[in-house]
Design a protein around this motif. Structure first.
Motif, PDB file in Angstrom:
ATOM      1  N   ASN A 162       0.814  -1.224   0.000  1.00  0.00           N
ATOM      2  CA  ASN A 162       0.000   0.000   0.000  1.00  0.00           C
ATOM      3  C   ASN A 162       0.847   1.273   0.000  1.00  0.00           C
ATOM      4  OD1 ASN A 162      -2.470   1.254  -0.227  1.00  0.00           O
ATOM      5  ND2 ASN A 162      -2.741   1.467   1.986  1.00  0.00           N
ATOM      6  N   LEU A 163       1.949   1.227  -0.755  1.00  0.00           N
ATOM      7  CA  LEU A 163       2.730   2.440  -0.979  1.00  0.00           C
ATOM      8  C   LEU A 163       1.909   3.384  -1.855  1.00  0.00           C
ATOM      9  CD1 LEU A 163       6.215   0.863  -1.771  1.00  0.00           C
ATOM     10  CD2 LEU A 163       5.685   2.325   0.177  1.00  0.00           C
ATOM     11  N   PRO A 164       2.187   4.683  -1.816  1.00  0.00           N
ATOM     12  CA  PRO A 164       1.467   5.604  -2.703  1.00  0.00           C
ATOM     13  C   PRO A 164       1.541   5.179  -4.175  1.00  0.00           C
ATOM     14  CG  PRO A 164       2.741   6.835  -1.079  1.00  0.00           C
ATOM     15  CD  PRO A 164       3.082   5.387  -0.883  1.00  0.00           C
TER      16      PRO A 164
ATOM     17  N   THR B 148      14.235   9.861  14.373  1.00  0.00           N
ATOM     18  CA  THR B 148      14.996   8.684  14.816  1.00  0.00           C
ATOM     19  C   THR B 148      14.120   7.443  14.786  1.00  0.00           C
ATOM     20  OG1 THR B 148      14.408   9.239  17.074  1.00  0.00           O
ATOM     21  CG2 THR B 148      16.570   9.975  16.301  1.00  0.00           C
ATOM     22  N   ASP B 149      12.804   7.653  14.708  1.00  0.00           N
ATOM     23  CA  ASP B 149      11.900   6.517  14.785  1.00  0.00           C
ATOM     24  C   ASP B 149      10.732   6.740  13.828  1.00  0.00           C
ATOM     25  OD1 ASP B 149       9.386   5.137  16.213  1.00  0.00           O
ATOM     26  OD2 ASP B 149      11.240   4.082  16.747  1.00  0.00           O
ATOM     27  N   ALA B 150      10.337   5.654  13.141  1.00  0.00           N
ATOM     28  CA  ALA B 150       9.264   5.772  12.152  1.00  0.00           C
ATOM     29  C   ALA B 150       7.957   6.252  12.765  1.00  0.00           C
ATOM     30  CB  ALA B 150       9.057   4.422  11.468  1.00  0.00           C
ATOM     31  N   SER B 151       7.772   6.032  14.066  1.00  0.00           N
ATOM     32  CA  SER B 151       6.518   6.437  14.709  1.00  0.00           C
ATOM     33  C   SER B 151       6.381   7.960  14.800  1.00  0.00           C
ATOM     34  CB  SER B 151       6.415   5.822  16.105  1.00  0.00           C
ATOM     35  OG  SER B 151       7.487   6.296  16.908  1.00  0.00           O
ATOM     36  N   GLN B 152       7.497   8.683  14.560  1.00  0.00           N
ATOM     37  CA  GLN B 152       7.448  10.156  14.614  1.00  0.00           C
ATOM     38  C   GLN B 152       6.833  10.761  13.349  1.00  0.00           C
ATOM     39  OE1 GLN B 152      11.850  10.135  15.469  1.00  0.00           O
ATOM     40  NE2 GLN B 152      11.284  11.820  16.809  1.00  0.00           N
ATOM     41  N   ILE B 153       6.593   9.930  12.357  1.00  0.00           N
ATOM     42  CA  ILE B 153       6.096  10.448  11.081  1.00  0.00           C
ATOM     43  C   ILE B 153       4.579  10.570  11.121  1.00  0.00           C
ATOM     44  CG2 ILE B 153       5.923   9.947   8.606  1.00  0.00           C
ATOM     45  CD1 ILE B 153       8.534   8.376   8.986  1.00  0.00           C
ATOM     46  N   PRO B 154       4.051  11.729  10.744  1.00  0.00           N
ATOM     47  CA  PRO B 154       2.590  11.873  10.708  1.00  0.00           C
ATOM     48  C   PRO B 154       1.958  10.863   9.741  1.00  0.00           C
ATOM     49  CG  PRO B 154       3.717  13.991  10.363  1.00  0.00           C
ATOM     50  CD  PRO B 154       4.762  12.937  10.324  1.00  0.00           C
ATOM     51  N   ASP B 155       0.782  10.338  10.105  1.00  0.00           N
ATOM     52  CA  ASP B 155       0.119   9.315   9.279  1.00  0.00           C
ATOM     53  C   ASP B 155      -0.180   9.790   7.865  1.00  0.00           C
ATOM     54  OD1 ASP B 155       0.191   7.516  11.305  1.00  0.00           O
ATOM     55  OD2 ASP B 155      -1.815   7.972  12.067  1.00  0.00           O
ATOM     56  N   ASP B 156      -0.400  11.105   7.709  1.00  0.00           N
ATOM     57  CA  ASP B 156      -0.769  11.591   6.379  1.00  0.00           C
ATOM     58  C   ASP B 156       0.439  12.017   5.536  1.00  0.00           C
ATOM     59  OD1 ASP B 156      -0.063  13.734   7.875  1.00  0.00           O
ATOM     60  OD2 ASP B 156      -1.781  14.999   7.340  1.00  0.00           O
ATOM     61  N   CYS B 157       1.637  11.678   6.032  1.00  0.00           N
ATOM     62  CA  CYS B 157       2.840  12.047   5.268  1.00  0.00           C
ATOM     63  C   CYS B 157       3.153  10.952   4.258  1.00  0.00           C
ATOM     64  CB  CYS B 157       4.028  12.242   6.214  1.00  0.00           C
ATOM     65  SG  CYS B 157       5.524  12.625   5.296  1.00  0.00           S
ATOM     66  N   HIS B 158       2.920  11.214   2.992  1.00  0.00           N
ATOM     67  CA  HIS B 158       3.158  10.225   1.946  1.00  0.00           C
ATOM     68  C   HIS B 158       4.291  10.714   1.045  1.00  0.00           C
ATOM     69  CE1 HIS B 158      -0.398   8.393   3.424  1.00  0.00           C
ATOM     70  NE2 HIS B 158      -1.226   9.306   2.933  1.00  0.00           N
ATOM     71  N   LEU B 159       5.483  10.210   1.304  1.00  0.00           N
ATOM     72  CA  LEU B 159       6.623  10.547   0.447  1.00  0.00           C
ATOM     73  C   LEU B 159       7.268   9.253  -0.002  1.00  0.00           C
ATOM     74  CD1 LEU B 159       8.738  12.475  -0.813  1.00  0.00           C
ATOM     75  CD2 LEU B 159      10.026  12.266   1.312  1.00  0.00           C
TER      76      LEU B 159
ATOM     77  N   VAL C 113       7.479  19.071  -0.375  1.00  0.00           N
ATOM     78  CA  VAL C 113       6.071  19.102   0.023  1.00  0.00           C
ATOM     79  C   VAL C 113       5.415  17.769  -0.315  1.00  0.00           C
ATOM     80  CG1 VAL C 113       3.858  20.288  -0.286  1.00  0.00           C
ATOM     81  CG2 VAL C 113       6.001  21.592  -0.335  1.00  0.00           C
ATOM     82  N   THR C 114       4.723  17.206   0.677  1.00  0.00           N
ATOM     83  CA  THR C 114       4.035  15.925   0.450  1.00  0.00           C
ATOM     84  C   THR C 114       2.532  16.189   0.347  1.00  0.00           C
ATOM     85  OG1 THR C 114       3.787  15.493   2.817  1.00  0.00           O
ATOM     86  CG2 THR C 114       5.784  14.669   1.756  1.00  0.00           C
ATOM     87  N   PRO C 115       1.730  15.247  -0.214  1.00  0.00           N
ATOM     88  CA  PRO C 115       2.121  13.922  -0.707  1.00  0.00           C
ATOM     89  C   PRO C 115       2.913  14.021  -2.017  1.00  0.00           C
ATOM     90  CG  PRO C 115      -0.190  14.352  -1.213  1.00  0.00           C
ATOM     91  CD  PRO C 115       0.283  15.511  -0.405  1.00  0.00           C
ATOM     92  N   ALA C 116       3.852  13.111  -2.170  1.00  0.00           N
ATOM     93  CA  ALA C 116       4.666  13.115  -3.387  1.00  0.00           C
ATOM     94  C   ALA C 116       5.190  11.721  -3.690  1.00  0.00           C
ATOM     95  CB  ALA C 116       5.838  14.075  -3.219  1.00  0.00           C
ATOM     96  N   VAL C 117       5.036  11.321  -4.953  1.00  0.00           N
ATOM     97  CA  VAL C 117       5.655  10.087  -5.429  1.00  0.00           C
ATOM     98  C   VAL C 117       6.697  10.513  -6.463  1.00  0.00           C
ATOM     99  CG1 VAL C 117       5.312   7.885  -6.616  1.00  0.00           C
ATOM    100  CG2 VAL C 117       3.556   8.740  -5.062  1.00  0.00           C
TER     101      VAL C 117
END
Length: 517
Positions: A143-145, A466-477, A500-504
């Motif tokens: 389920n990657l962008p 430092t940790d993936a949990s710090q990333i906001p759920d709506d950040c799609h890069l 600027v995200t979202p970005a593929v």
């Protein structure tokens, strides 16, 4: 008439062979089958080496009764172990020296790839059953962008690496090629081939991709009898990821490696979305140490983490499973640095010299087979009725890829950064551990780190995560491996700028479009 007689005599000969081996039950329902079913069963029985099956069963039973608990388990010695991790508490000079080592290994690896001496072997025999998919695991979309499958991510890493290595090739040299050998199993073979065709081999040249099937072994009852799945079909299962050694011999892979002048191979498992395919650092490290068999590990996080560890047991290198380590031993600390004594977690990621793969048949007879007790659907030999068991009813025999470690003459272990290189896909969506969501999160967070390391920032994301949990759920890069294999080549576009995200990002042009002052 002659044909029938020959067939009858063939049947009798085979029947006698199986009866002498104590496996005559495979013919129990033969007379009830129609002509086609008889022919299919005969074909299957002719392919099985029944004496070898009996011998493997005996060895596996003996091995399962031999206790390894008395064998001394020790950590790896410093001469076979290196790490790319740098400790911030180390002196700056020490950190610089380590960085220089990594650069040297990478340069050596890229120059070997540029000489077309490196290939990739992918273990892709698994189905996505636990993920709720009947397709091969490599076809799975986490389920990657971009909706890319695991196969596509890995193919694009090969494409990018060929391009990067081209800069190390001699001016007169032909194109850099990293051949890709993909090991499938019975159920995954055709779907895998079809998937690659359907996607035009993801931009790779079809001539440089070889699909080959790992071997199978019949499933057995607890007392070693071959199980019939139906009246006219033997129950079979893949022979474990260690089946790779027999498969590369039997399916012409070694022959092809030699024909192409390949000296080294990188071998890994399909279910790791962060796998650095043909990793030049790992290849260069192993070759610089004249390694014949090498392994990548990550640092075990806590004593009770359920992972196998690479270590020495009874004076030989190998992997000790989590269940085989006592609580006391798993908690033991290294007096020098305070880390776990047994910390080298196995991630099924290997380096082999072609010469080593060629040598395996010399000691193949000594390799262990392991018993995996399973619920196996079967036909009851006495009644002819189909049984779908609710508890373990038989066994599958498997060998593991690490079973060859004790036979290595030059063994090496490289510890890598877990967050950059290991995110296995094992469990169903929503599990929260080693599942599609964690794989996707780990890959996106890596791409954010790529931008940050190149001097850029990602809008809405803290700097230096430092940790993936710090990333906001709506950040799609998502940055395609076509654009960057390991973060290289981004700084000239993103340094000092905001993405600027979202970005593929599929091209450098895409990267320019989403980057602002």
């Amino acid at each position: 008439m002659t044909i029938q007689t020959e067939t009858l005599s063939q049947v009798e000969t085979l029947k006698t062979k199986y009866e002498q081996a104590g496996q005559g039950q495979v013919f129990q329902f033969y007379d009830e089958l129609n002509v086609e079913e008889k022919a299919r069963l005969m074909e299957q029985l002719l392919e099985i080496d029944v004496e070898r099956v009996n011998s493997i069963y005996q060895k596996a039973i003996q091995a399962s009764t031999v206790s390894h608990h008395n064998e001394q388990v020790e950590p790896l010695t410093k001469d076979v172990f290196d790490t790319i991790l740098t400790d911030d508490e180390q002196p700056t000079n020490s950190r610089k020296r380590k960085y220089k080592d990594i650069q040297d290994w990478e340069t050596l690896g890229l120059s070997l790839i540029a000489k077309n001496q490196v290939a990739v072997i992918l273990m892709a025999g698994g189905q996505g059953t636990r993920l709720g998919s009947s397709a091969p695991k490599g076809c799975y979309d986490i389920n990657l962008p971009s909706k890319k499958s695991l196969f596509q991510l890995q193919a694009e890493r090969i494409l990018r690496l060929q391009e990067v290595a081209q800069q190390y090739a001699l001016p007169q040299q032909q194109k850099v090629i990293i051949p890709w050998y993909i090991m499938t199993s019975g159920p995954t073979h055709q779907p895998t081939v079809d998937f690659f065709k359907q996607h035009q081999f993801f931009g790779l040249d079809e001539k440089n991709i070889t699909f080959f099937e790992q071997g199978t072994l019949p499933c057995l009852t607890m007392d070693g009898k071959i199980i019939m799945e139906s009246k006219g079909k033997v129950a079979i299962a893949p022979d474990g990821n260690g089946g790779i050694y027999a498969a590369v011999q039997n399916k012409g892979v070694i022959e092809d490696l030699k024909r192409r002048g390949i000296l080294y191979t990188h071998c890994y498992c399909v279910d790791n979305c962060l796998a650095k395919v043909a990793d030049p650092v790992f290849v260069g490290y192993c070759v610089s140490k004249e390694t014949d068999c090498g392994v990548k590990v990550v640092r075990k996080t806590k004593p009770d983490e359920p992972v196998g560890v690479v270590c020495r047991r009874g004076g030989r290198y190998g992997v000790v499973e989590y269940s085989e380590i006592s609580k006391e031993l798993s908690e033991k600390r290294d007096p020098e640095d305070g880390g776990l004594m047994l910390r080298a977690a196995n991630i099924v990621n290997h380096f082999f010299s072609t010469a080593f793969l060629e040598r395996v048949p010399e000691f193949a007879g000594e390799l262990e087979y392991h018993i995996a007790k399973k619920k196996i659907k079967h036909v009851d030999i006495s009644t002819g009725e189909t049984v779908v068991p609710t508890s373990n009813s038989g066994m599958k025999l498997e060998c593991f890829v690490f079973d060859v470690f004790p036979f290595s003459q030059h063994f090496s272990v490289l510890e890598v950064d877990r967050k950059e290189e290991f995110s296995p896909l094992k469990n169903a969506p929503g599990t929260g551990v080693d599942c599609p969501e964690t794989s996707r999160r780990d890959l996106i967070s890596q791409h954010i780190r790529f931008v940050q390391a190149a001097g850029g920032t990602v809008k809405g994301v803290p700097s230096h995560i430092t940790d993936a949990s710090q990333i906001p759920d709506d950040c799609h890069l998502e940055i395609s491996p076509w654009v960057s294999y390991a973060g290289e080549g981004l700084s000239d576009v993103v340094n000092g700028k905001v993405v600027v995200t979202p970005a593929v990002i599929e091209t450098r042009q895409d990267l320019i479009k989403v980057t602002h002052h």
